[in-house]
Design an enzyme around this catalytic site. Structure first.
Site, mmCIF file in Angstrom:
data_model
loop_
_atom_site.group_PDB
_atom_site.id
_atom_site.type_symbol
_atom_site.label_atom_id
_atom_site.label_comp_id
_atom_site.label_asym_id
_atom_site.label_seq_id
_atom_site.Cartn_x
_atom_site.Cartn_y
_atom_site.Cartn_z
ATOM 1 N N GLY A 97 6.298 8.317 -3.127
ATOM 2 C CA GLY A 97 5.637 7.170 -3.713
ATOM 3 C C GLY A 97 4.162 7.471 -3.898
ATOM 4 O O GLY A 97 3.582 8.287 -3.174
ATOM 5 N N ASP A 98 3.541 6.828 -4.905
ATOM 6 C CA ASP A 98 2.087 6.909 -5.000
ATOM 7 C C ASP A 98 1.499 6.279 -3.743
ATOM 8 O O ASP A 98 2.186 5.558 -3.007
ATOM 9 C CB ASP A 98 1.590 6.203 -6.257
ATOM 10 C CG ASP A 98 0.237 6.729 -6.723
ATOM 11 O OD1 ASP A 98 -0.458 7.365 -5.922
ATOM 12 O OD2 ASP A 98 -0.115 6.491 -7.890
ATOM 13 N N CYS A 99 0.232 6.552 -3.484
ATOM 14 C CA CYS A 99 -0.325 6.198 -2.179
ATOM 15 C C CYS A 99 -0.469 4.689 -2.009
ATOM 16 O O CYS A 99 -1.356 4.065 -2.594
ATOM 17 C CB CYS A 99 -1.649 6.914 -1.986
ATOM 18 S SG CYS A 99 -1.424 8.698 -1.980
ATOM 19 N N GLY A 100 0.429 4.133 -1.200
ATOM 20 C CA GLY A 100 0.500 2.695 -0.995
ATOM 21 C C GLY A 100 1.619 2.029 -1.753
ATOM 22 O O GLY A 100 1.854 0.832 -1.593
ATOM 23 N N ALA A 101 2.338 2.774 -2.602
ATOM 24 C CA ALA A 101 3.349 2.161 -3.462
ATOM 25 C C ALA A 101 4.525 1.592 -2.677
ATOM 26 O O ALA A 101 5.134 0.604 -3.098
ATOM 27 C CB ALA A 101 3.847 3.175 -4.488
#
Length: 827
Positions: free
Chosen positions: A311-315
């Site tokens: 996942g993208d960072c925090g997704a």
């Protein structure tokens, strides 16, 4: 969410900046931002990010089955997972994966960046023996070269430097690059990271850059580094207009298949990429990281993706808040894991979350093993569990970091990418000698803007335009620098010193544009106009120069990632030349001067449309459609669909030469395609490529046939003997319907790039023949339902630099096959 890698505490020259500055940041996101900053700080203090395993020791090789290199990778991965307890597995699903001391496996930082060179990121530290990496031009400039071989070589060079960082304990081997989202809207702050607005070019860049990063003949059995195609999918806005973490992209099936998916499909089918990143946003109501139909059904089952998905960072956290798709952490991690996502960048998928999800029944250990299998498999493919001595990549030495070849490649990428947009009265190239040169503008002496974003530190000697011009000026030239406008956002209007100096100058070089303070991750633009003060600077200085000396030359140099409305300068008779230099990397100033003085002949061509400033008032950035809406009077996006008047078009770009293009012949090699004379009633089109509808239609069901060549056009490119300069020529081939108006009403693109080529350097009097391959898939149109079909009711023409080849659809080709053998390569 995350950190902007313009900043890294390892480098005292930079200051920490937030990556995401949404106005309505909730407590969870703010807490995560603090955590990632701490992660970055920790990575700076750490001397090693290379994964340490027992397989590097003779004792470990004897003790653990997973260290046995004679076994297949899958068997070794399963052997490793069998060694681990549930608790040990649970700490391996964030980018800062825990170590497993019991089996002598160290922690590992998955997050490393290499967009256009090894870059600041939590996994990378610039210190000690590796203080610098080569900073290549930003991607949007590199793509303007239209050079697949260059894309490949950049990947080779960057992955070599990445390996050297890893060999010396200052980086990992999993790099979250490239960004292959289309540059859909010129306001997007991260469009600079992409190859532009066209799916064909972006797909090719994805293919060749990923191959360069991952593959190396010195060790074909292992990944050189792991590349990651991002951001999957429908992601192309930051936070100025709407929050990227909460936006729900409404995308039609037609746009999905025709525009949004091709680059990602290329990553898998043509390059065998080993990682994907699912994005923050939702698409049609479903957050990207829980979309099983896409992550598992499309990527893995249909396309054959073999790798891990982060996942993208925090997704992962965004799935629950703000998307509201799940109600608690257990449901959230279960939704992501079940969809096919393997890794959380951040802390959401930490050991506590995973173990609680198991105990609450949201996930099983079997599901954990499915996800962990993908992560370990990539690490094994990278050689992380193999003895160092049997790995050629482990032998790379420091002398290959910023080697002369890599530095020259950075220059060459900048040379091939810069785009000459205007050159009235052959104002360029400059002759030099007893010339008074004025250099001014807010970016004339700037050494940071040319690096773009996601870069590492490098020496600053040749970055600024001013220093480059000083280098190339002759001993009898006088170079004067006048500081005008302290920054790209400076709104002062006192240009007296500049206009006075211009009146005394033979050449005025004005360096204007934008930088990361205006376009960046987390920051989209509201205006695509050149800032007003800069516009006035150009107009007043050009006027002063020409009124004082009508023979003086006024050169406008533009730095930017995204398009700018510079139509005022295009139409201004006092501005002789315009050169777009993008963000050209660490040799930006030097290469700019090479072009200004004629040592390099410009050959780049735009990979994005330069719209008029009012475009932002005509189309909402939230509108994900490419086609115009005739009811709402929106003009569409990109050269394929935009129905307005562009300031500069996709593919625009001048040379100091006038090249000549002639049709050499057509090779018909595909299924259901022949080339024949006298096939069209119109005598002006006495050659045509005939498309047999029934046979080509069959190719639609076969991926291999779709990617195969239908026919090839041979084009002779000549540099006439009366030209003064040698140079390279980029050739672009566009497929267009003959009846533009009716086809546009039916939703067809008014033009689409199907092939391109770049010649070698041609001296005056030399010529060469380039081959442009048109594939079967290029002959098909994506309909409203997202299916590919032949449009037999329309005739098309292939346009190649003024040369036209007619395309005619027929029900069958038997009447023309007899003449085929004699017509191939006819001239």
């Amino acid at each position: 969410l995350g950190v902007n890698h313009e900043a890294n505490k390892c480098n005292h020259l930079m200051e920490l900046q937030p990556k995401h500055k949404a106005a309505t940041m909730n407590i969870m996101i703010a807490a995560f931002l603090v955590l990632v900053v701490l992660i970055q700080a920790f990575s700076c203090e750490s001397k090693s990010n290379g994964l340490k395993t027992p397989c590097q020791t003779e004792e470990g090789q004897k003790q653990y089955t997973f260290c046995d290199v004679k076994l297949g990778i899958n068997d070794r991965v399963h052997a490793l997972m069998n060694e681990l307890t549930l608790e040990e597995k649970s700490g391996l699903f964030t980018n800062t994966a825990h170590g497993v001391n019991r089996v002598n496996i160290s922690g590992y930082e998955w997050w490393n960046e290499a967009l256009h060179g090894v870059a600041r990121s939590p996994g990378v530290s610039f210190e000690a023996e590796v203080p610098y990496a080569t900073v290549f031009p930003q991607v949007i400039l590199t793509s303007s070269s239209f050079n697949n071989s260059l894309f490949l070589e950049l990947g080779h060079a960057i992955s070599t430097e990445a390996r050297i960082f890893n060999n010396n304990g200052h980086a990992g081997l999993t790099y979250w690059t490239p960004n292959v989202n289309l540059f859909r809207d010129p306001r997007w702050g991260r469009g600079q990271e992409t190859p532009g607005e066209d799916p064909e070019l972006t797909s090719a860049y994805a293919e060749y850059y990923v191959k360069g990063l991952q593959q190396d003949d010195r060790d074909p059995s292992r990944l050189k580094i792991s590349a990651c195609c991002k951001h999957f999918w429908g992601y192309d806005m930051e936070n100025t207009h709407y929050s990227r973490v909460s936006y729900n992209s409404l995308i039609s099936k037609q746009d999905e298949v025709e525009s949004y998916m091709p680059p990602f499909e290329s990553c898998v089918k043509r390059a065998d990429v080993s990682s994907f990143m699912c994005s923050y946003n939702a698409n049609n109501g479903l957050p990207s990281c829980v979309d099983r139909d896409k992550l598992t059904g499309l990527l893995r089952d249909t396309w054959g993706f073999d790798g891990y998905i982060t996942g993208d960072c925090g997704a992962f956290g965004n799935i629950m808040d703000p998307h509201g798709y799940t109600a608690n952490r257990g449901q959230t991690i279960a939704a992501a894991f079940k969809a096919g996502a393997d890794l959380d960048c951040g802390h959401f998928g930490n050991s506590e979350t995973v173990l609680n999800a198991v105990s609450s029944g949201h996930i099983t250990e079997d599901l954990i093993d499915e996800r962990l299998f993908q992560l370990f498999r990539v690490q094994f493919r990278l050689g992380m569990f193999d003895p160092y001595e049997i790995q050629p990549f482990r032998q790379f030495e420091l002398d290959q970091l910023r080697s002369p070849a890599h530095l020259e490649l950075s220059k060459e990428a900048a040379r091939q990418g810069m785009v000459l947009l205007k050159n009235e009265n052959r104002a360029l190239p400059l002759k030099g000698g007893n010339t008074k040169i004025l250099v001014a503008g807010p970016l004339a002496s700037n050494v940071w803007a040319p690096c773009g974003n996601y870069n590492g530190p490098s020496p600053t000697v040749w970055r600024s335009p001013l220093e480059g011009i000083k280098k190339y000026a002759t001993s009898t030239d006088t170079v004067q620098f006048v500081m005008t406008l302290n920054s790209v956002t400076d709104d002062s209007r006192n240009f007296t010193n500049c206009t006075a100096a211009a009146q005394q100058s033979d050449v005025v070089v004005l360096v204007v544009g934008i930088d990361q303070s205006i376009e960046n991750e987390g920051k989209d633009r509201k205006s695509i106009d050149l800032p007003e003060a800069q516009k006035e600077l150009v107009q007043e200085t050009a006027l002063a120069a020409k009124q004082s000396n009508p023979r003086s030359k006024v050169i406008l140099v533009v730095l930017s990632g995204g398009a700018l409305d510079i139509g005022f300068a295009k139409e201004d008779a006092y501005v002789d030349s315009i050169l777009w230099m993008g963000y050209a990397g660490e040799f930006a100033g030097l290469v700019l001067a090479e072009i200004l003085y004629g040592k390099t002949n410009p050959s780049g061509r735009l990979t994005q449309t330069f719209y008029p400033a009012d475009y932002v008032n005509q189309v909402s950035m939230l509108d994900m459609r490419f086609r115009p809406d005739h009811d709402l009077l929106t003009p569409g996006r990109g050269y394929r669909f935009y129905n307005g008047d562009a300031v500069y078009k996709f593919g625009d770009g001048l040379s100091y030469n006038s090249f000549v293009h002639e049709l050499e012949g057509v090779e018909s090699v595909g299924i259901g395609v022949v080339y024949a004379d006298n096939a069209v009633d119109d005598k002006s089109e006495n050659q045509a490529v005939l498309i047999c509808a029934d046979l080509v239609g069959q190719a639609n069901a076969d991926d291999r046939l779709l990617e195969s060549t239908a026919f090839s056009v041979l084009l002779r490119v000549s540099n006439p003997s009366d030209q003064m300069y040698g140079g390279e020529r980029v050739v672009l081939a566009f497929l267009e319907p003959l009846d533009q108006e009716s086809c546009i009403q039916e939703g067809l693109p008014k033009s689409k790039l199907v092939a391109y080529a770049r010649t070698e350097h041609l001296l005056p009097g030399q010529d060469t023949v380039v081959k442009l391959d048109v594939k079967h898939r290029h002959l098909l149109h994506v309909n409203a339902e997202g299916n590919r079909e032949l449009l037999v009711s329309h005739r098309h023409v292939l346009k190649i630099e003024g040369v036209h080849v007619a395309i005619k659809y027929v029900s069958e080709c038997s009447g023309h096959v007899t003449s085929l053998r004699s017509k191939l390569r006819k001239r």
